[in-house]
Design an enzyme around this catalytic site. Structure first.
Site, PDB file in Angstrom:
ATOM      1  N   CYS A  48       0.800  -1.239   0.000  1.00  0.00           N
ATOM      2  CA  CYS A  48       0.000   0.000   0.000  1.00  0.00           C
ATOM      3  C   CYS A  48       0.831   1.287   0.000  1.00  0.00           C
ATOM      4  O   CYS A  48       0.711   2.108  -0.904  1.00  0.00           O
ATOM      5  CB  CYS A  48      -0.940   0.020   1.200  1.00  0.00           C
ATOM      6  N   HIS A 102      -1.205   6.419   2.303  1.00  0.00           N
ATOM      7  CA  HIS A 102      -1.250   5.479   3.417  1.00  0.00           C
ATOM      8  C   HIS A 102      -1.035   6.271   4.696  1.00  0.00           C
ATOM      9  O   HIS A 102      -0.101   7.056   4.790  1.00  0.00           O
ATOM     10  CB  HIS A 102      -0.165   4.402   3.263  1.00  0.00           C
ATOM     11  N   HIS A 299      -2.830  -1.837  -5.891  1.00  0.00           N
ATOM     12  CA  HIS A 299      -2.202  -3.073  -6.401  1.00  0.00           C
ATOM     13  C   HIS A 299      -3.259  -4.152  -6.370  1.00  0.00           C
ATOM     14  O   HIS A 299      -4.413  -3.895  -5.999  1.00  0.00           O
ATOM     15  CB  HIS A 299      -0.984  -3.485  -5.551  1.00  0.00           C
TER      16      HIS A 299
END
Length: 524
Positions: A48, A102, A299
């Site tokens: 992340c 993040h 992702h």
């Protein structure tokens, strides 16, 4: 043009518009029907924080020097501009809702506010309960499970984070409509990130008898041990821990594999509903005709392929993401005021799929998001980074992919057909570069998420339309250098014969030209 930038956490392209026959994703499919869709888009690292910092700065992990969660690029690497910062400096109101950067050290505990955002980012209050014991088990007690369908009314605050994020994003859209200010609104959804916690009614969409196992649920015979990710965070969930699966290669029981896959799909449909409500609100606010909508993920996520779960690898299942751009007047005809572009579609009753407006099979990278969005919005495209760019505040290591938007006549842009000289053709193809760090040659407890100081090997993976080529090389974390003279292992998969990347032929053929191509790519 305004920008609505939607990021979903851990979403591989299990969507109707990507040909998945099982998933119910009518709202994302509807967006695709008005969009340019890229079927071969790849993240730069299947984790992340590194992925998000990479595409939000337009720089690769080797330049942000972030491979884990524990450093802030402005201090650790260079004071690089971000995509929202660039829009902010060009007169946009920039707004962040949910998980965009993040949270934590990697965005300076502030989601990079005030550099990137005009007002402090919004985080749903329910976010702090994500890993609490909120999953009711067969024993009637609450557990911190991986598979976690819930009754939303019983949750802390009677809600879930993604529901709160949608409500806040709609609230901000209505403020933007009133103030008539051009905006860049980023909305980050948590699911289908683990735990797979979602409203239990979504299970009805996916009867367990319809759920199959991965087509290749075994560890490939010629997979180098350094390439395998042992899915430690899955093992630590209460329901998985109770299964007592051997480390690192033990397989989960088939019935539990099906339950994970079922819940992943259910979580995707739950997120599809949130996105449907958000896009419908864009219509309601009369903003669909002057807002670019970008949809992607940070992702992918393995669902049992290669005997692996979670992300943490260089395989397509971990690095490939959905990517689509809705650009009024470019991907669609201009919208008349009052005409609905995105009517909400209920996945429980909607039947039938949508076909993408335009589709490109070209290989593209998320690091190209920054220059592409700048170009589509009519801003000056940031310059390409020089070879050494640590002191350069504004530049990009990605290339704008706006020139692929050749769909005004409804044509579908195809990949190249036929080629005699294999080497020549391969060299002409665009490639995507992903990478993943490892602490050792064999799987250990920190193989999935090694801290910077523990990284000893870096896996660089080059994906072209025809192949995936990966080298695992010695890496020195003290000076961020990879030594390509010390190759620990290699992988080569040919997509035409091996689309799931199960048969590593690295040791079967000579591939010096691929090695040279990767070195050239990394140099530039």
């Amino acid at each position: 043009m305004n920008v609505l930038f939607i990021i979903v956490d851990d979403l591989r392209p299990v969507l109707g518009c990507y040909g998945d026959k099982l998933v119910k994703s009518p709202n994302i499919d509807q967006l695709a029907s008005q969009s340019m869709v890229f079927s071969n888009a790849y993240a730069q690292q299947a984790l992340c924080a590194p992925s998000r910092v990479s595409f939000l700065t337009g720089r690769r992990p080797d330049t942000t020097r972030l491979y884990d969660f524990y450093s802030y690029w402005r201090v650790h690497a260079g004071n690089y501009s971000t995509m929202p910062q660039y829009f902010k400096e060009n007169g946009y109101m920039t707004l962040s809702v949910g998980k965009v950067f993040h949270p934590g050290v990697s965005s300076n505990y502030s989601d990079d506010y005030p550099y990137s955002w005009s007002i402090p980012p919004f985080h749903p209050s329910a976010e702090k309960h994500e890993n609490d014991k909120t999953c009711r088990g067969k024993d009637g007690k609450l557990h911190a499970n991986l598979v976690c369908p819930v009754n939303v009314t019983e949750m802390p605050g009677g809600t879930l984070p993604d529901i709160q994020s949608t409500e806040e994003a709609i609230h901000l859209l209505n403020i933007m409509k009133t103030t008539r200010q051009k905006f860049f609104l980023a909305v980050g959804y948590h699911k289908p990130h683990i735990p797979l916690r979602y409203p239990q009614e979504f299970l009805k969409l996916y009867p367990l008898e319809n759920i199959t196992l991965a087509p290749d649920p075994w560890v490939p015979k010629k997979l180098p041990s350094v390439a395998y990710n042992p899915w430690m965070d899955i093992r630590q969930r209460d329901d998985v821990e109770a299964l007592n699966v051997s480390f690192p290669y033990g397989a989960l029981p088939d019935d539990f594999q099906r339950r994970i896959r079922q819940s992943y799909y259910a979580a995707v449909s739950y997120v599809d509903v949130q996105i449907g409500l958000l896009l419908s609100a864009l219509d309601d606010a009369g903003l669909s005709n002057n807002t670019i909508v970008v949809f992607t993920a940070d992702h992918g996520w393995s669902l049992g392929e290669h005997g692996e779960w979670a992300k943490y690898s260089n395989f397509d299942v971990a690095t490939r993401v959905p990517l689509m751009f809705y650009v009024p007047g470019v991907t669609t005809s201009p919208v008349s005021q009052g005409v609905r572009v995105f009517p909400y579609l209920d996945p429980f009753s909607h039947i039938g799929g949508s076909v993408p407006q335009g589709q490109s099979k070209k290989v593209v990278e998320l690091v190209s998001l920054f220059p592409t969005l700048a170009e589509l919005a009519g801003l000056q495209v940031p310059p390409a980074c020089p070879k050494m760019s640590f002191g350069v505040v504004l530049c990009t290591e990605g290339r704008s992919i706006a020139h692929y938007f050749n769909i005004s006549e409804g044509t579908v842009e195809q990949g190249r057909e036929g080629c005699d000289d294999t080497g020549r053709c391969f060299n002409e193809e665009p490639v995507a570069l992903s990478q993943y760090p490892r602490p050792a040659d064999t799987p250990q407890w920190n193989s999935d998420k090694p801290r910077l100081k523990d990284i000893r090997i870096m896996g660089y993976s080059m994906r072209a339309i025809d192949y995936r080529y990966t080298l695992w090389v010695q890496f020195d974390p003290s000076n961020f250098s990879a030594n390509f003279k010390d190759v620990h292992a290699g992988e080569l998969y040919m997509m035409e014969n091996d689309p799931n990347q199960d048969y590593n032929i690295y040791n079967n053929i000579s591939h010096g030209w691929l090695f040279k191509k990767m070195i050239d790519f990394l140099k530039h």
